[in-house]
Write a protein that holds these residues in place. Sequence first.
Motif, PDB file in Angstrom:
ATOM      1  N   UNK A   1      10.389  -0.158  17.436  1.00  0.00           N
ATOM      2  CA  UNK A   1      11.635  -0.369  16.698  1.00  0.00           C
ATOM      3  C   UNK A   1      11.430  -1.264  15.466  1.00  0.00           C
ATOM      4  N   UNK A   2      10.358  -1.044  14.744  1.00  0.00           N
ATOM      5  CA  UNK A   2      10.041  -1.871  13.587  1.00  0.00           C
ATOM      6  C   UNK A   2       9.924  -1.016  12.331  1.00  0.00           C
ATOM      7  N   UNK A   3       9.855  -1.699  11.182  1.00  0.00           N
ATOM      8  CA  UNK A   3       9.695  -1.009   9.903  1.00  0.00           C
ATOM      9  C   UNK A   3       8.381  -0.230   9.893  1.00  0.00           C
ATOM     10  N   UNK A   4       8.402   0.959   9.341  1.00  0.00           N
ATOM     11  CA  UNK A   4       7.217   1.802   9.260  1.00  0.00           C
ATOM     12  C   UNK A   4       6.710   1.780   7.823  1.00  0.00           C
ATOM     13  N   UNK A   5       5.472   1.348   7.644  1.00  0.00           N
ATOM     14  CA  UNK A   5       4.817   1.324   6.329  1.00  0.00           C
ATOM     15  C   UNK A   5       3.499   2.055   6.441  1.00  0.00           C
ATOM     16  N   UNK A   6       3.282   3.062   5.622  1.00  0.00           N
ATOM     17  CA  UNK A   6       2.088   3.893   5.761  1.00  0.00           C
ATOM     18  C   UNK A   6       1.764   4.523   4.415  1.00  0.00           C
ATOM     19  N   UNK A   7       0.615   5.194   4.359  1.00  0.00           N
ATOM     20  CA  UNK A   7       0.178   5.883   3.148  1.00  0.00           C
ATOM     21  C   UNK A   7      -0.635   7.099   3.564  1.00  0.00           C
TER      22      UNK A   7
ATOM     23  N   UNK B   1       0.734   6.310  14.021  1.00  0.00           N
ATOM     24  CA  UNK B   1       1.391   5.104  13.502  1.00  0.00           C
ATOM     25  C   UNK B   1       2.915   5.252  13.504  1.00  0.00           C
ATOM     26  N   UNK B   2       3.400   6.467  13.221  1.00  0.00           N
ATOM     27  CA  UNK B   2       4.850   6.693  13.248  1.00  0.00           C
ATOM     28  C   UNK B   2       5.404   6.497  14.655  1.00  0.00           C
ATOM     29  N   UNK B   3       4.747   7.081  15.654  1.00  0.00           N
ATOM     30  CA  UNK B   3       5.215   6.934  17.028  1.00  0.00           C
ATOM     31  C   UNK B   3       5.173   5.469  17.475  1.00  0.00           C
ATOM     32  N   UNK B   4       4.155   4.726  17.020  1.00  0.00           N
ATOM     33  CA  UNK B   4       4.081   3.310  17.386  1.00  0.00           C
ATOM     34  C   UNK B   4       5.245   2.526  16.776  1.00  0.00           C
ATOM     35  N   UNK B   5       5.593   2.828  15.520  1.00  0.00           N
ATOM     36  CA  UNK B   5       6.722   2.134  14.879  1.00  0.00           C
ATOM     37  C   UNK B   5       8.029   2.474  15.574  1.00  0.00           C
TER      38      UNK B   5
ATOM     39  N   UNK C   1       3.267   6.697  -0.691  1.00  0.00           N
ATOM     40  CA  UNK C   1       3.529   5.506   0.124  1.00  0.00           C
ATOM     41  C   UNK C   1       4.833   5.731   0.864  1.00  0.00           C
ATOM     42  N   UNK C   2       4.849   5.385   2.171  1.00  0.00           N
ATOM     43  CA  UNK C   2       6.014   5.664   3.011  1.00  0.00           C
ATOM     44  C   UNK C   2       6.593   4.356   3.503  1.00  0.00           C
ATOM     45  N   UNK C   3       7.925   4.236   3.398  1.00  0.00           N
ATOM     46  CA  UNK C   3       8.683   3.128   3.971  1.00  0.00           C
ATOM     47  C   UNK C   3       9.835   3.732   4.766  1.00  0.00           C
ATOM     48  N   UNK C   4      10.012   3.305   6.039  1.00  0.00           N
ATOM     49  CA  UNK C   4      11.111   3.795   6.863  1.00  0.00           C
ATOM     50  C   UNK C   4      11.654   2.646   7.700  1.00  0.00           C
TER      51      UNK C   4
END
Length: 900
Positions: free
Chosen positions: A608-614, A600-604, A628-631
């Motif tokens: 070039x979009x906001x990364x939201x994950x858990x 998911x990180x590589x896809x974001x 919870x991750x926001x980048x």
Amino acid sequence: MQAQQAPREPAPARSRPGSIVRRLVVFALGLAVPILIFGGVVLWQFAGAARARLEGEALGRARMEAAAVDREIANLVATLESLSLANALQRGDVTAFREQVQELSRRSGLPATLRDPDGRRLIDLGAEPMPERLDAADEAALAGRPSVSGVVDGRFRVTVPVQRRGGDAVLYLLSFSLPTSRIRDVLAAGGVPEGWVMSVVDRDHRVLTRTRAPERFTGTDAPDELRRATGPEGSWRGASLEGAPFFVAYARAGVPDWRVAVGVPEEALAAPVRASLVWFAGLGIMLAAIAGVLALAFARGIAAPLQALRDQAVALGLGRPAAALTGVPAEVAAVSAEIAGAAQRQRERVTERERAAAALRSETQRLEVLNRLGTALASELDRQRLGDAVVEAATRLTGAAYGALFERIPEGPDGPEHWQLLSLTGGPREAFTRFGLPRVTTLFSQTFAAGGVVLSEDVTTDPRYGSHGGMPKGHLPVRSYLAVPVVSGTGVTLGALLFGHPEPHRFGTREAALVEGLAGHAAVAMDNALLFASVRRAQDRFEAAVQAVRGVLWTNDAAGRMTGDQPAWAALTGQAPEQYAGYGWADAVHPDDRAASVENWNAAVAERRRFTHEHRVRRHDGVFRTYAIQAVPVLDPDGSIREWVGVHSDITEQRAAETALRESNEEIQRYAYIVSHDLRAPLVNIMGFTSEIEASQDDIRTALAGRPQADRIDADLAESVSFIKAAITKMDGLINAILKLSREGRRNFQPEPLAMTALMRSLANAQRHQTETAGAAIEIGDLPDLVADRVAVGQIFGNLIDNAIKYRAKDRPGRIVVTGAVSDGLAVFRVADNGRGIDARDHGRVFELFRRSGVQDRPGDGIGLAHVRTLVRALGGRIDLASEIGVGTTFSVTLPLRQG
């Protein structure tokens, strides 16, 4: 010819006391001026205090009259509430109740009216029959609250609901319809001072009554100032309804929600000021007379010698010979002789020295000013202090009386482009700021547009002056005018330097060139100050953001790899820089979450979009915690990614609390199912016994035949049986509602792609018969699609559309509009109607189980919106309500674009 060119002999000494008299008069007046000023201030303060006292009395009278109106309305409400408890009303004996209210009318003059909930008159003792229709005040009474109407045809109405003891149902509406003169009598009871006017304005902003010309203004619209007044009390200066200038104070009567206004004529308020002016004029005349008498008394003895000495000085000043004075006091003669001998010698030397000193002084001052300004321009980064230094220096160098630096504020989030005063010298800031923003007049426009230097030797004769009506009243006097724009090296207008003097012909090309050079240096310094402020703001925002984040802050390079020193991540995981570098950070992620996190990180990063994950991360102590991750990417001016900035927030306790809450909700749903199921058994028994009683009515009627009150007992028994059956039906509906909500809470949702526009149209078509019968119309806009449970979504919006049709307004065709949009990654749907509206006090309660709002003239159990909110929350969304009585209602449903 020689005789004509010879110097003229000085005139013999003679007495000219007039000049001395004038000076002594001025001196005496100068001594008297402080006394006059002190007296004027005292008189003015006295006048101001008197005016303030009258204004305070007006506000106090408004409060007092508002309290009196409250007491009158409260007494009427109390009387009606006492009548509503009559046993005759509780058992529906209207005839007996009529006798009670007729007796009340004879004793107190209060004509009562009794109506059923539909507005039909059952008893009406008023002078004019009450219309058989319900208005907003009646609707409030039907909701179970006493209400007071506004003015209608010169009357107002106080209404209370008559409710059955122990219940909420409204049986009747009991009212007093009274003339507005009753309220006018309340206002007049305390006496109305001469010239004062007192008025009462209802909640619809109409004049209910008035102490002056009530027959003319009762029922008319209140003044605009009073219509805009929303506070509990206040005051303003304006005009009465007749157009006369008045000071008006008002206070709100809380029980009927009326406003009581008390107006005092400006003529009465101005009387103390006029009296103070008369006293001030008398004091001035008296002091002037005393000064004149004293001046004449002292001038006679000293005027003649001084006048002779003056004549000699005048002659010497003109280069004429003058002999020593004779026949004057010795002191004057000595001075005269010394002046005659030294005047010629000193004149030449003084003239030369003064010329050289003035030139040197002027040049020294100019150099000192320029030196101080250069130092300030080179070192100062504060815009305010920089502007003050530039304006003060330029004012001194040009000899201006006033100098100002106006700053250009570009268009931004705070509003459109405008100009504001930054620095000022030679006058108070209020001399400019009280006139608002600078107007783009013909004289100003060239400067504001950076069109060069504007120099006017006399603005009053300048054709560019006066395009907007000339100089405002109270403005600083300006004749000479000089203006220079301040333009940066990039061509951006930063501000403008403006200078003025009350005398004409004070500025020339020398001053213009000097200010133009200063403006160039000031532009460079202001550019530096703006750049410094911008960098400082960005730095402050970043520091505040770092302090506000309670999680773990980290950065990655443009390619998404962790590089450099990451102290927060190292402190969390215990990893060294060489361990977390690149994708080494993933080693600290739980093995079950690792692959999905990297993918998911590589896809974001690629998109070039906001990364939201858990995911779960192993701390330095070996314990796994949920984060919870926001980048977000940080972009350069050319749009390329400079780096990624992200934060890990610990949500372990939050997830645990959500799990516990979910288990608790499931337990409550199971309990509700069991309770509602067990309630049905006794309800069935009650229904059976009620049927037995109903079947035995004929036997009971036969057994009671011929006995006293047999008919009454039979009627009471039939009524009781009907009440029991109605309660059983109500209870059965409530149990079914609880069972339905319990089943919905336990149902497993099946997410699937939903074309929401098509789904909403199918829901509207399913209710087409009800819509056409009601004369309503449904409009469906373009809606965002969802992945969610079809049944749950259909029940949510089907219920909202059904409510919009059911609770439409009676006085206009129904219109229902369904719209939708995507906001912050969530779908927001709005169902808006132009129906009855929901009282603001009921906005939160309508979502509660078995709670309803407004007039209960539509079937329902009060579970629809509770069911809707349960489904919306189960889908991970929320529902909000905005409504206004008589305007309409909008329900906003926010749902995730993808469920699960």
